[in-house]
Design a protein around this motif. Structure first.
Motif, mmCIF file in Angstrom:
data_model
loop_
_atom_site.group_PDB
_atom_site.id
_atom_site.type_symbol
_atom_site.label_atom_id
_atom_site.label_comp_id
_atom_site.label_asym_id
_atom_site.label_seq_id
_atom_site.Cartn_x
_atom_site.Cartn_y
_atom_site.Cartn_z
ATOM 1 N N LEU A 186 0.810 -1.226 0.000
ATOM 2 C CA LEU A 186 0.000 0.000 0.000
ATOM 3 C C LEU A 186 0.838 1.267 0.000
ATOM 4 N N TYR A 187 0.418 2.202 -0.838
ATOM 5 C CA TYR A 187 0.990 3.549 -0.875
ATOM 6 C C TYR A 187 -0.155 4.555 -0.846
ATOM 7 N N LEU A 188 -1.087 4.337 0.084
ATOM 8 C CA LEU A 188 -2.222 5.240 0.295
ATOM 9 C C LEU A 188 -2.312 5.547 1.780
ATOM 10 N N ASN A 189 -2.629 6.798 2.117
ATOM 11 C CA ASN A 189 -2.777 7.118 3.536
ATOM 12 C C ASN A 189 -4.010 6.395 4.088
ATOM 13 N N PRO A 190 -4.087 6.223 5.410
ATOM 14 C CA PRO A 190 -5.175 5.442 6.009
ATOM 15 C C PRO A 190 -6.576 5.906 5.625
ATOM 16 N N GLN A 191 -6.791 7.187 5.495
ATOM 17 C CA GLN A 191 -8.120 7.684 5.137
ATOM 18 C C GLN A 191 -8.515 7.239 3.722
ATOM 19 N N ARG A 192 -7.565 7.193 2.816
ATOM 20 C CA ARG A 192 -7.845 6.786 1.437
ATOM 21 C C ARG A 192 -7.995 5.266 1.307
ATOM 22 N N GLN A 193 -7.490 4.521 2.277
ATOM 23 C CA GLN A 193 -7.557 3.059 2.216
ATOM 24 C C GLN A 193 -8.972 2.519 2.407
ATOM 25 N N VAL A 194 -9.787 3.244 3.155
ATOM 26 C CA VAL A 194 -11.108 2.748 3.560
ATOM 27 C C VAL A 194 -11.908 2.223 2.365
ATOM 28 N N GLU A 195 -11.907 2.944 1.271
ATOM 29 C CA GLU A 195 -12.704 2.529 0.114
ATOM 30 C C GLU A 195 -12.171 1.257 -0.556
ATOM 31 N N TYR A 196 -10.972 0.816 -0.167
ATOM 32 C CA TYR A 196 -10.370 -0.380 -0.762
ATOM 33 C C TYR A 196 -10.389 -1.594 0.161
ATOM 34 N N TYR A 197 -10.872 -1.456 1.376
ATOM 35 C CA TYR A 197 -10.876 -2.572 2.334
ATOM 36 C C TYR A 197 -11.482 -3.837 1.731
ATOM 37 N N ASP A 198 -12.731 -3.746 1.285
ATOM 38 C CA ASP A 198 -13.435 -4.927 0.779
ATOM 39 C C ASP A 198 -12.739 -5.501 -0.448
ATOM 40 N N TYR A 199 -12.268 -4.614 -1.315
ATOM 41 C CA TYR A 199 -11.581 -5.059 -2.528
ATOM 42 C C TYR A 199 -10.324 -5.857 -2.182
ATOM 43 N N ILE A 200 -9.492 -5.311 -1.314
ATOM 44 C CA ILE A 200 -8.245 -5.990 -0.949
ATOM 45 C C ILE A 200 -8.542 -7.331 -0.282
ATOM 46 N N ILE A 201 -9.478 -7.344 0.632
ATOM 47 C CA ILE A 201 -9.840 -8.597 1.309
ATOM 48 C C ILE A 201 -10.372 -9.611 0.292
ATOM 49 N N SER A 202 -11.126 -9.151 -0.697
ATOM 50 C CA SER A 202 -11.690 -10.067 -1.702
ATOM 51 C C SER A 202 -10.608 -10.742 -2.545
ATOM 52 N N LEU A 203 -9.444 -10.118 -2.651
ATOM 53 C CA LEU A 203 -8.337 -10.707 -3.411
ATOM 54 C C LEU A 203 -7.670 -11.845 -2.641
ATOM 55 N N ASN A 204 -7.914 -11.890 -1.335
ATOM 56 C CA ASN A 204 -7.351 -12.904 -0.456
ATOM 57 C C ASN A 204 -5.829 -13.059 -0.602
ATOM 58 N N PRO A 205 -5.098 -11.947 -0.469
ATOM 59 C CA PRO A 205 -3.643 -12.061 -0.539
ATOM 60 C C PRO A 205 -3.115 -12.739 0.720
ATOM 61 N N ASN A 243 3.407 0.359 4.054
ATOM 62 C CA ASN A 243 4.641 1.132 3.948
ATOM 63 C C ASN A 243 4.571 2.343 4.867
ATOM 64 N N PRO A 244 5.714 2.983 5.157
ATOM 65 C CA PRO A 244 5.701 4.148 6.052
ATOM 66 C C PRO A 244 4.664 5.195 5.619
ATOM 67 N N GLY A 245 3.861 5.615 6.576
ATOM 68 C CA GLY A 245 2.807 6.594 6.318
ATOM 69 C C GLY A 245 1.457 5.976 6.013
ATOM 70 N N THR A 246 1.427 4.651 5.882
ATOM 71 C CA THR A 246 0.162 3.975 5.562
ATOM 72 C C THR A 246 -0.380 3.155 6.724
ATOM 73 N N GLU A 247 0.272 3.221 7.867
ATOM 74 C CA GLU A 247 -0.117 2.419 9.024
ATOM 75 C C GLU A 247 -1.597 2.643 9.354
ATOM 76 N N ASN A 248 -2.315 1.522 9.637
ATOM 77 C CA ASN A 248 -3.760 1.621 9.809
ATOM 78 C C ASN A 248 -4.273 0.491 10.716
ATOM 79 N N PRO A 249 -4.280 0.702 12.040
ATOM 80 C CA PRO A 249 -4.726 -0.343 12.966
ATOM 81 C C PRO A 249 -6.141 -0.859 12.692
ATOM 82 N N ASP A 250 -7.038 -0.011 12.218
ATOM 83 C CA ASP A 250 -8.399 -0.470 11.914
ATOM 84 C C ASP A 250 -8.377 -1.528 10.806
ATOM 85 N N PHE A 251 -7.559 -1.289 9.793
ATOM 86 C CA PHE A 251 -7.468 -2.234 8.689
ATOM 87 C C PHE A 251 -6.752 -3.514 9.125
#
Length: 120
Positions: free
Chosen positions: A62-81, A87-95
């Motif tokens: 990830l190279y998105l700040n935590p606020q911008r990540q929210v809209e991608y949560y379901d998408y990323i989880i659906s990929l089942n990586p 990466n630095p600056g993207t830390e997100n305990p909620d995610f």
């Protein structure tokens, strides 16, 4: 071992870490797919501007700040990586919690450092 990696937040600007990460991932012979706001090519990798149902993704970096990540949560989880690198600056305990609930590893690290120290 080659790991298929999705870079989210890919930038065409050569001084951006996402751009450098794509270059390095390619040089280490990892299969790379990339998503960003602007279409273009980095090290022969086309940046997609629409989310695609990629298969067999090992790592999302990830190279998105935590606020911008929210809209991608379901998408990323659906990929089942297997893992998501924050990466630095993207830390997100909620995610992290959502990923853990989906049995996906979260790693707070720098993709560039992991590559340069053979820990990727």
């Amino acid at each position: 071992m080659r790991k298929k990696t999705l870079v989210i937040g890919a930038s065409l600007k050569p001084n951006r870490y996402s751009n450098i990460a794509i270059e390095r991932l390619v040089s280490f012979q990892h299969e790379v797919v990339a998503y960003g706001l602007r279409a273009g090519t980095i090290a022969g990798i086309s940046i997609d501007t629409q989310l695609k149902p990629y298969s067999a993704i090992d790592t999302v970096t990830l190279y998105l700040n935590p606020q911008r990540q929210v809209e991608y949560y379901d998408y990323i989880i659906s990929l089942n990586p297997k893992r998501v690198i924050f990466n630095p600056g993207t830390e997100n305990p909620d995610f992290y919690k959502l990923l853990k609930a989906a049995n996906i590893e979260s790693e707070v690290a720098c993709t560039l450092v992991l590559l340069s120290t053979n820990q990727y």
